[in-house]
Design an enzyme around this catalytic site. Structure first.
Site, PDB file in Angstrom:
ATOM      1  N   GLY A 354       0.834  -1.197   0.000  1.00  0.00           N
ATOM      2  CA  GLY A 354       0.000   0.000   0.000  1.00  0.00           C
ATOM      3  C   GLY A 354       0.863   1.239   0.000  1.00  0.00           C
ATOM      4  O   GLY A 354       2.090   1.178  -0.006  1.00  0.00           O
ATOM      5  N   GLN A 355       0.184   2.397   0.022  1.00  0.00           N
ATOM      6  CA  GLN A 355       0.901   3.677  -0.011  1.00  0.00           C
ATOM      7  C   GLN A 355       0.189   4.667   0.874  1.00  0.00           C
ATOM      8  O   GLN A 355      -1.038   4.791   0.835  1.00  0.00           O
ATOM      9  CB  GLN A 355       0.984   4.215  -1.434  1.00  0.00           C
ATOM     10  CG  GLN A 355       1.750   5.527  -1.534  1.00  0.00           C
ATOM     11  CD  GLN A 355       2.253   5.790  -2.929  1.00  0.00           C
ATOM     12  OE1 GLN A 355       2.245   4.907  -3.769  1.00  0.00           O
ATOM     13  NE2 GLN A 355       2.701   7.007  -3.178  1.00  0.00           N
ATOM     14  N   GLY A 357       0.733   8.667   3.147  1.00  0.00           N
ATOM     15  CA  GLY A 357       1.166  10.032   2.897  1.00  0.00           C
ATOM     16  C   GLY A 357       2.667  10.206   2.893  1.00  0.00           C
ATOM     17  O   GLY A 357       3.192  11.138   2.302  1.00  0.00           O
ATOM     18  N   PHE A 358       3.390   9.290   3.568  1.00  0.00           N
ATOM     19  CA  PHE A 358       4.832   9.435   3.690  1.00  0.00           C
ATOM     20  C   PHE A 358       5.593   8.470   2.793  1.00  0.00           C
ATOM     21  O   PHE A 358       6.820   8.448   2.818  1.00  0.00           O
ATOM     22  CB  PHE A 358       5.273   9.225   5.143  1.00  0.00           C
ATOM     23  CG  PHE A 358       4.775  10.295   6.074  1.00  0.00           C
ATOM     24  CD1 PHE A 358       4.581  11.589   5.619  1.00  0.00           C
ATOM     25  CD2 PHE A 358       4.482  10.004   7.389  1.00  0.00           C
ATOM     26  CE1 PHE A 358       4.125  12.576   6.469  1.00  0.00           C
ATOM     27  CE2 PHE A 358       4.031  10.989   8.247  1.00  0.00           C
ATOM     28  CZ  PHE A 358       3.848  12.280   7.785  1.00  0.00           C
ATOM     29  N   GLY A 359       4.919   7.642   2.031  1.00  0.00           N
ATOM     30  CA  GLY A 359       5.629   6.707   1.166  1.00  0.00           C
ATOM     31  C   GLY A 359       4.900   5.392   1.043  1.00  0.00           C
ATOM     32  O   GLY A 359       3.732   5.269   1.398  1.00  0.00           O
ATOM     33  N   LYS A 375       8.723  -0.011   5.222  1.00  0.00           N
ATOM     34  CA  LYS A 375       8.151   1.311   4.977  1.00  0.00           C
ATOM     35  C   LYS A 375       9.228   2.157   4.307  1.00  0.00           C
ATOM     36  O   LYS A 375      10.261   2.457   4.903  1.00  0.00           O
ATOM     37  CB  LYS A 375       7.706   1.943   6.292  1.00  0.00           C
ATOM     38  CG  LYS A 375       7.097   3.337   6.143  1.00  0.00           C
ATOM     39  CD  LYS A 375       6.691   3.867   7.512  1.00  0.00           C
ATOM     40  CE  LYS A 375       6.123   5.271   7.433  1.00  0.00           C
ATOM     41  NZ  LYS A 375       5.781   5.818   8.758  1.00  0.00           N
ATOM     42  N   ASP A 472      -1.413  10.717  15.813  1.00  0.00           N
ATOM     43  CA  ASP A 472      -1.958  10.389  14.482  1.00  0.00           C
ATOM     44  C   ASP A 472      -2.654   9.029  14.535  1.00  0.00           C
ATOM     45  O   ASP A 472      -2.505   8.211  13.629  1.00  0.00           O
ATOM     46  CB  ASP A 472      -0.843  10.374  13.434  1.00  0.00           C
ATOM     47  CG  ASP A 472      -1.400  10.421  11.999  1.00  0.00           C
ATOM     48  OD1 ASP A 472      -2.574  10.848  11.834  1.00  0.00           O
ATOM     49  OD2 ASP A 472      -0.694  10.031  11.073  1.00  0.00           O
TER      50      ASP A 472
END
Length: 513
Positions: A354-355, A357-359, A375, A472
């Site tokens: 998956g993807q 916001g940070f990569g 990650k 978060d």
């Protein structure tokens, strides 16, 4: 390629026009109308021999990821063409073609013609000559499920200009490699990455025609989408809002095509005295030796400086901190980049989980058989070095059954990688918003996830040696293991508090809107 956790490994198609989501790992197509061969026949023997040779180390193709061969005699002669993406050559290319040959023979048994699309290569074989002819069936249309959210018309205007330019560049690139990749910037400063490629056996005009047909297909399948791939047997067209081609690995084309064969030069006797020959040898050898010694010394100095710099960076992770040993708990967990590349098949799309916001996150397998989740922080992500090092230092010191376990990290050049335990059930949001998986969440499992998440937060707030506020916490940052236990992940935005502190002020907004 898209933020989806599921994938379909084997797909069988009957229609010549195929619509697929971009999450598909591979797409085999069997030509049912082109005839069959019988098991253990001469045709099958020729096919197996040809496909085995196509991906063998002894076959270098044309040196730029293009493989064209035939084997046998009529009526059992077999023809095959393999093409790797322009930035994929050598062993990764052969590995992709090897996977393609296995998939085709399994998915299309006894079919005389077949075609398969992988992220890094395509492969097709037939009982007829396919060299130099434009093949546009099947027409595979793959798309990213994410929609363009800002200035759709402006986005596709820039996209059209980019793909038209790449079409001309790829078609005019000569007979060794018809490949072009580039970028454009939309009105919202969004970077668009594009690719155009044809099999090098096509003429410039035929390649341009093939890519032109693919351009015309985009409004039909993919209007409004942030990414798409139109793949035909003879050409490929693709665009995305993230980099999927490594420009540093694209081999340069020579100024002139290399000769097919070079006969050995005949031995000749040279005139002149022995003294003259000795002077000639000295004049040639001495500069070469001196140059080699200087180059070796230069690289040794560069390597020493780099190692010293790396040690200093690792010794003091957080700028301004007086704790020179903060990396201590994580230093022994450092992985080298080569190991991670091997475990994830060089960050292949097939291993992409998956993807965010940070990569992107990739699944990998270490040499000891242990599954991992990697990650890979994007260079233009919002998470900089400070957040990366923050996450390393924090998670390395946290040990709780409801927190994801950090197995290691990698910090080499521009690459910043975090290696976690692999959690098979992905994140909670993939279960909640999937109609099928949602049915698994009976009250017992829901209660288990709620209590486990609360225990993880309690540990962070009260029980750990470090008092940590996650900042978060959301469904996509709660991973679910095989026993449906929740594990809190992604500490890039976490903040430390002193033990007795009950409130604090921040200078910026963080988290997820």
């Amino acid at each position: 390629m898209a933020p989806l956790m599921f994938s379909f490994r084997f797909l069988f198609f009957l229609s010549p026009v195929l619509f697929l989501m971009i999450s598909t790992q591979s797409a085999p197509y069997c030509y049912n109308d082109k005839g069959n061969y019988t098991t253990n026949s001469t045709y099958q023997t020729n096919l197996n021999t040809l496909l085995s040779f196509l991906s063998s180390p002894s076959n270098n193709g044309n040196g730029y990821g293009f493989y064209n061969s035939s084997y046998g005699e009529n009526p059992d002669q077999v023809y095959a063409i393999g093409l790797c993406r322009g930035d994929i050559t050598g062993n990764p290319c052969r590995y992709c073609l090897s996977n393609a040959t296995q998939l085709l023979t399994q998915s299309c048994p006894n079919q005389k013609e077949a075609f398969v699309v992988f992220d890094q290569c395509t492969l097709r074989y037939a009982s007829r000559s396919i060299y130099g002819a434009m093949e546009i069936v099947p027409n595979l249309m793959l798309y990213n499920i994410q929609n363009v959210s800002y200035d759709v018309d402006g986005f596709f205007q820039e996209l059209s200009t980019l793909l038209q330019d790449l079409r001309g560049q790829a078609a005019g690139n000569g007979s060794l490699r018809k490949f072009a990749a580039g970028t454009a910037t939309a009105n919202n400063f969004q970077t668009i990455y594009g690719l155009a490629q044809c099999t090098p056996d096509l003429t410039e005009q035929i390649c341009s025609d093939c890519l032109g047909r693919s351009l015309a297909d985009i409004p039909e399948c993919c209007q409004g989408k942030v990414g798409a791939r139109i793949s035909k047997p003879s050409c490929d067209l693709r665009y995305e809002i993230y980099r999927f081609v490594d420009p540093t690995t694209v081999p340069p084309l020579p100024s002139s095509p290399p000769p097919l064969s070079s006969p050995p030069l005949p031995s000749t006797s040279t005139g002149g005295s022995k003294s003259n020959r000795s002077h000639t040898v000295i004049i040639i050898v001495v500069p070469i030796v001196v140059s080699v010694v200087l180059i070796v010394i230069f690289f040794c100095i560069c390597l020493r400086v780099r190692r010293t710099k790396k040690k200093l960076e690792n010794r003091k992770l957080i700028p301004g901190s007086d704790d020179t040993d903060e990396i201590g708990p994580a230093e022994s967990l450092q992985f080298d980049l080569a190991t991670i590349r091997v475990s994830t098949d060089d960050f292949s799309e097939a291993n992409k989980l998956g993807q965010g916001g940070f990569g992107s996150v990739y699944r990998g397998r270490l040499l000891n058989g242990k599954d991992i989740a990697v990650k890979r922080l994007s260079t233009n992500s919002g998470q900089g070095d400070l957040e990366f090092k923050n996450e390393v230092l924090l998670v390395a010191k946290l040990q709780h059954r409801n927190l994801v376990t950090l197995l290691g990290f990698c910090l080499e050049g521009n690459e910043r990688l975090l290696i976690y335990e692999y959690v098979p059930n992905a994140s909670l949001d993939h279960i909640i918003f999937d109609p099928t998986k949602r049915a698994q969440l009976d009250w017992v499992r829901r209660y288990k996830i709620i209590v486990g998440t609360a225990r993880g937060l309690l540990y962070l707030h009260e029980e750990s040696r470090l008092k940590i506020i996650h900042r978060d916490l959301k469904a996509s940052n709660i991973l679910i293991d095989a026993e449906m236990n929740p594990k809190i992940s992604d500490f890039g935005m976490a903040r430390l508090f002193v033990p007795d502190q009950t409130q604090g002020n921040t200078s910026r907004i963080v988290g997820t809107l």
